[in-house]
Design a protein around this motif. Sequence first.
Motif, PDB file in Angstrom:
ATOM      1  N   MET A 163       0.830  -1.203   0.000  1.00 31.13           N
ATOM      2  CA  MET A 163       0.000   0.000   0.000  1.00 31.13           C
ATOM      3  C   MET A 163       0.864   1.253   0.000  1.00 31.13           C
ATOM      4  O   MET A 163       0.584   2.220  -0.727  1.00 31.13           O
ATOM      5  CB  MET A 163      -0.916   0.005   1.227  1.00 31.13           C
ATOM      6  N   MET A 164       1.942   1.274   0.798  1.00 32.24           N
ATOM      7  CA  MET A 164       2.792   2.453   0.857  1.00 32.24           C
ATOM      8  C   MET A 164       3.517   2.682  -0.467  1.00 32.24           C
ATOM      9  O   MET A 164       3.860   3.820  -0.818  1.00 32.24           O
ATOM     10  CB  MET A 164       3.805   2.311   1.990  1.00 32.24           C
ATOM     11  N   ILE A 165       3.770   1.615  -1.223  1.00 29.85           N
ATOM     12  CA  ILE A 165       4.470   1.752  -2.501  1.00 29.85           C
ATOM     13  C   ILE A 165       3.518   2.185  -3.606  1.00 29.85           C
ATOM     14  O   ILE A 165       3.802   3.134  -4.366  1.00 29.85           O
ATOM     15  CB  ILE A 165       5.165   0.421  -2.877  1.00 29.85           C
ATOM     16  N   PHE A 166       2.383   1.499  -3.727  1.00 30.08           N
ATOM     17  CA  PHE A 166       1.518   1.701  -4.877  1.00 30.08           C
ATOM     18  C   PHE A 166       0.317   2.612  -4.594  1.00 30.08           C
ATOM     19  O   PHE A 166      -0.214   3.210  -5.531  1.00 30.08           O
ATOM     20  CB  PHE A 166       1.009   0.344  -5.390  1.00 30.08           C
ATOM     21  N   ARG A 167      -0.129   2.704  -3.360  1.00 28.66           N
ATOM     22  CA  ARG A 167      -1.287   3.553  -3.059  1.00 28.66           C
ATOM     23  C   ARG A 167      -1.119   4.127  -1.651  1.00 28.66           C
ATOM     24  O   ARG A 167      -1.818   3.729  -0.715  1.00 28.66           O
ATOM     25  CB  ARG A 167      -2.580   2.754  -3.182  1.00 28.66           C
ATOM     26  N   PRO A 168      -0.213   5.063  -1.473  1.00 31.82           N
ATOM     27  CA  PRO A 168       0.093   5.566  -0.125  1.00 31.82           C
ATOM     28  C   PRO A 168      -1.056   6.302   0.542  1.00 31.82           C
ATOM     29  O   PRO A 168      -1.068   6.434   1.763  1.00 31.82           O
ATOM     30  CB  PRO A 168       1.287   6.503  -0.366  1.00 31.82           C
ATOM     31  N   ALA A 169      -2.016   6.795  -0.228  1.00 33.84           N
ATOM     32  CA  ALA A 169      -3.145   7.519   0.364  1.00 33.84           C
ATOM     33  C   ALA A 169      -4.235   6.598   0.876  1.00 33.84           C
ATOM     34  O   ALA A 169      -5.162   7.058   1.529  1.00 33.84           O
ATOM     35  CB  ALA A 169      -3.739   8.493  -0.649  1.00 33.84           C
ATOM     36  N   GLY A 170      -4.146   5.280   0.604  1.00 28.61           N
ATOM     37  CA  GLY A 170      -5.171   4.337   1.039  1.00 28.61           C
ATOM     38  C   GLY A 170      -6.046   3.895  -0.122  1.00 28.61           C
ATOM     39  O   GLY A 170      -5.943   4.402  -1.247  1.00 28.61           O
ATOM     40  N   ILE A 171      -6.918   2.934   0.164  1.00 26.29           N
ATOM     41  CA  ILE A 171      -7.786   2.397  -0.885  1.00 26.29           C
ATOM     42  C   ILE A 171      -8.792   3.441  -1.348  1.00 26.29           C
ATOM     43  O   ILE A 171      -8.978   3.661  -2.551  1.00 26.29           O
ATOM     44  CB  ILE A 171      -8.522   1.143  -0.365  1.00 26.29           C
TER      45      ILE A 171
END
Length: 468
Positions: A425-433
């Motif tokens: 999540m921190m690599i590809f979507r750091p803001a959250g789902i």
Amino acid sequence: MTNAQQTSPSPFAFLRRGPVALILTVVYIAVVTFFLLQNPRALLWRLLFMASVIFIFSLPNGQRTKLTLAGVLLFLLVPLVGSGNPFLLEIGFQVCVFAALALGLNIVVGFAGLLDLGYVAFYAVGAYSWAIFGSQQLWHLHEVAGTAATQTGFPLNGNLFWLFVFGGIGLAAIAGIMLGLPVLRLRGDYLAIVTLGFGEVIRVLANNLDKPINLTNGPQGITPVQRPPLPEFFLNGPISHLLSGLVGREVTRGDMYSLFFYFLAVVVLIIVIIVARRLEDSKLGRAWTAVREDEVAAIAMGIPLTRTKLTAFATGAAFAGAMGVIYAANRTFVSPETFSLLQSITILVMVILGGLGSIPGVVLGASLVVLLNIDFLQTLSLELSRLRQGAGVIPLIGLPWAQLPSQLDPARYQKLVFGIILILMMIFRPAGILPSKRRSMELKEHGDGDAGPVLDLDESAPLADAAA
């Protein structure tokens, strides 16, 4: 490339239109519900059924249509499929409980920017408030006072449970203020360390307050904890008759309590969502946002820093206190091991996974973590155990399932799975789902190489409105 080519519609664009998308979603929910009723223990159909909430949330229709579909799903279809597999009601109950806890922590961490690693302490305050007074634990206090110790039954009426729900809210809010007062000048890592210590203090107190006065019964926990009496329409009304017809037998009191606590948890979660939503758009919510962005600027704009922070701690704690009382009544057992540091970390993972400051994101994050924890990994472990007892071999490897070591049980690697998910999540979507709009804008601006977020007129609105 011409403008006409750039704006050419997708051949599947009609699927995203309101009426078509609504019909497809209704058909999807109906089909999945039908197959789940045929095989209520199938993991695939359970996952597809739970994905219905995401499809409803993604509809381009109006808010009223989404709420209607969500109400049908939560209040009709989930109890319907839960009649064939009560485990689904347990999943629904736990999702609602942890979603409410995550929303409370989201107020502290997501709205106000105050890192709290001892949030489970407020959950414990609510649970023990009803566990002590709603069980036979009060007779132990009579023993200390020298009165007769041969009393049986519960000292308080079960209907007082409803009063203790509000009492748990008040006690937890007071505990939140007690935590907030010493940490008003702390930030970042120091704040996290102090809140972590507060959570451990509450757990250690619950573990050791069995002498000289037996208040919490120590590490053995308190049991049985009284449940509130079931409403008459639950016992002898159309609900019990309908459930009996669905399961093909006379429903037990335990079945009705499972349904009752599920409905109660859903109603409380809806109230929590409404309160959180109203707070987010209120003057106080904008003050929390201003404090999170820049405390110095917030003070310069006239925001009372002490009161704003204490209100955030108290509000977040109140949500946990209410759910603590409901948890104690549902489980009829409370022990200090339930309120460990790992629980606080798990709730924080739910908030980060869904999206800091995003109400729908936090609810989704809590749902995913609970499903992964108590359903998906546990089901994989049971399936692996079943394969070990057979005579088959692992495909492509040729190794017999019986020789597969028990150390590879998926249920043993919950923390590993959570860690991998957070790293990804921190690599590809750091803001959250489902991130909040402000969080997405901040990360996008940082990704463009700027030194920090630009404070334009829209972003300064929280400061101006909060100081008004």
